[in-house]
Scaffold this motif. Structure first.
Motif, mmCIF file in Angstrom:
data_model
loop_
_atom_site.group_PDB
_atom_site.id
_atom_site.type_symbol
_atom_site.label_atom_id
_atom_site.label_comp_id
_atom_site.label_asym_id
_atom_site.label_seq_id
_atom_site.Cartn_x
_atom_site.Cartn_y
_atom_site.Cartn_z
ATOM 1 N N SER A 1 43.366 33.069 43.910
ATOM 2 C CA SER A 1 43.411 33.974 45.064
ATOM 3 C C SER A 1 42.130 34.790 45.141
ATOM 4 N N ILE A 2 41.848 35.284 46.339
ATOM 5 C CA ILE A 2 40.712 36.174 46.576
ATOM 6 C C ILE A 2 41.240 37.409 47.298
ATOM 7 N N VAL A 3 40.971 38.586 46.727
ATOM 8 C CA VAL A 3 41.486 39.819 47.314
ATOM 9 C C VAL A 3 40.420 40.904 47.261
ATOM 10 N N SER A 4 40.619 41.934 48.079
ATOM 11 C CA SER A 4 39.859 43.175 47.961
ATOM 12 C C SER A 4 40.784 44.199 47.305
ATOM 13 N N ALA A 5 40.294 44.844 46.251
ATOM 14 C CA ALA A 5 41.142 45.782 45.511
ATOM 15 C C ALA A 5 40.309 46.962 45.030
ATOM 16 N N ARG A 6 41.010 48.001 44.607
ATOM 17 C CA ARG A 6 40.322 49.183 44.089
ATOM 18 C C ARG A 6 41.171 49.855 43.026
ATOM 19 N N THR A 7 40.531 50.638 42.178
ATOM 20 C CA THR A 7 41.251 51.401 41.167
ATOM 21 C C THR A 7 42.018 52.539 41.821
#
Length: 377
Positions: free
Chosen positions: A97-103
């Motif tokens: 999968s490819i995602v945009s994420a953040r802490t």
């Protein structure tokens, strides 16, 4: 028997071949792997200097085993074996999968370059004892980084981000400075430290070298159980000449540079808060020569690949490749240490993934084309 043994040695690639094919062509990346894992280490066959790279001390002491040649990231002799073992598929390797994420951790967000996913993933893995340490790089000056083995979650905070803010005055710029950290050399110490489950954060050439070592069963590469690969178009080498070039391109003094980031282009933030965008071509002349010959942008062989490309500011583009990578990402998300970008609907999410894939593929093809041109020159 002596003549026969000499002939056998001549039939095996050795450091002399590495010298001709890599060093003499200016393509050595100064990773130090060849010298660090030389079979004749105790016999002082090879020496390594971070500025000048490896050199042969005594050809008589060289065992002609071929290890230094094979594990060099510029040598493609093991490409097929590595691709088969790690299930590589075009155009950017295998992925789930490819995602945009953040802490979601404020103290991580304060120091991270993009979304802080790398730091929070590693902090989670350490807290759950999935790994016993994380081999990363930490800043020791505005244009220098060094390998660092973090064994606690809080130690990872010190290594987070790519900031040029620790030294107010560069002083001696006659010395060489580099944004590249020779992490491979530190792998050799893992056996001595009795750490058998370690994560590695590295550039494509570093991850690829580790994968070749694992294919060849070179100890202690088996201690590396999880890899996070950074998207990488190029790293930079700085000396007095490069300083002058960069200041000319930026139109400011290097002492005024506070932060460097790479997304769709090169992003410089000054101490006054001004943001400058530069095309890669503007800094190619201060890129390490080895980077110009590297074909891997997306870190195809890592468990998780990360970078800022394609994601909104404050988010990390995260390519989850392996089962362990998926497990750690899901675990950190369940623990509410990271969160994915909310896109409001399946169609918008699918479109976002498509855009991420297109940008990563475009940069990957661009880097491969540049590498072909470099080797053809």
């Amino acid at each position: 028997p002596v003549a026969e043994q000499k002939q056998k040695h001549e039939d095996v690639k050795s450091f002399q071949d590495l010298q001709q094919e890599v060093l003499d062509r200016g393509l050595c990346g100064r990773c130090g792997g060849c010298a660090s894992f030389c079979s004749a280490d105790e016999m002082n066959a090879l020496d390594f200097d971070r500025t000048d790279g490896p050199h042969l001390i005594s050809d008589d002491n060289c065992l002609k085993c071929g290890i230094c040649y094979l594990i060099c990231p510029q040598i493609k002799a093991l490409d097929a074996e590595v691709r088969e073992r790690f299930g590589w598929q075009p155009p950017i390797g295998s992925f789930r999968s490819i995602v945009s994420a953040r802490t979601t951790e404020p103290k991580v967000a304060e120091v991270c370059t993009d979304g802080g996913v790398v730091t929070s993933l590693l902090r989670y893995a350490l807290e759950k004892r999935i790994i016993h340490g994380a081999l990363v790089s930490r800043k020791i000056g505005p244009f220098q980084r060094e390998p660092f083995l973090a064994t606690s979650p809080d130690e990872l905070i010190d290594a987070a981000g790519t900031h040029f803010d620790e030294v107010q005055h560069l002083g001696d710029f006659g010395k060489g400075y580099s944004t590249y950290s020779p992490t491979i050399q530190e792998i050799k110490t893992l056996g001595q430290r009795r750490l058998d489950r370690v994560a590695l954060v590295g550039t494509p050439c570093q991850i690829y070298t580790v994968r070749k070592m694992q294919v060849l069963s070179i100890l202690p590469a088996d201690s590396i159980v999880f890899t996070i690969g950074l998207f990488c178009m190029e790293n930079f080498s700085f000396d007095a000449a490069a300083k002058t070039t960069l200041e000319k391109n930026l139109g400011l003094n290097i002492d005024d540079v506070a932060k460097l980031n790479i997304k769709d282009d090169v992003i410089i933030t000054t101490t006054a808060g001004k943001v400058i965008h530069l095309p890669f071509e503007a800094v190619d002349e201060i890129a390490r020569p080895a980077c110009m010959a590297c074909p891997d942008f997306a870190n195809d062989f890592a468990d998780v690949s990360v970078g800022g490309l394609g994601s909104p500011d404050g988010y990390t583009t995260t390519v989850i490749r392996s089962g362990l990578g998926q497990k750690l990402f899901n675990g950190a998300k369940h623990a509410r240490l990271i969160r994915q970008l909310s896109l409001g609907g399946k169609d918008r999410a699918k479109l976002h993934r498509t855009e991420l894939m297109a940008k990563i593929t475009s940069f990957a093809r661009r880097k491969k084309a540049r590498a072909r041109e470099t080797f053809a020159a």
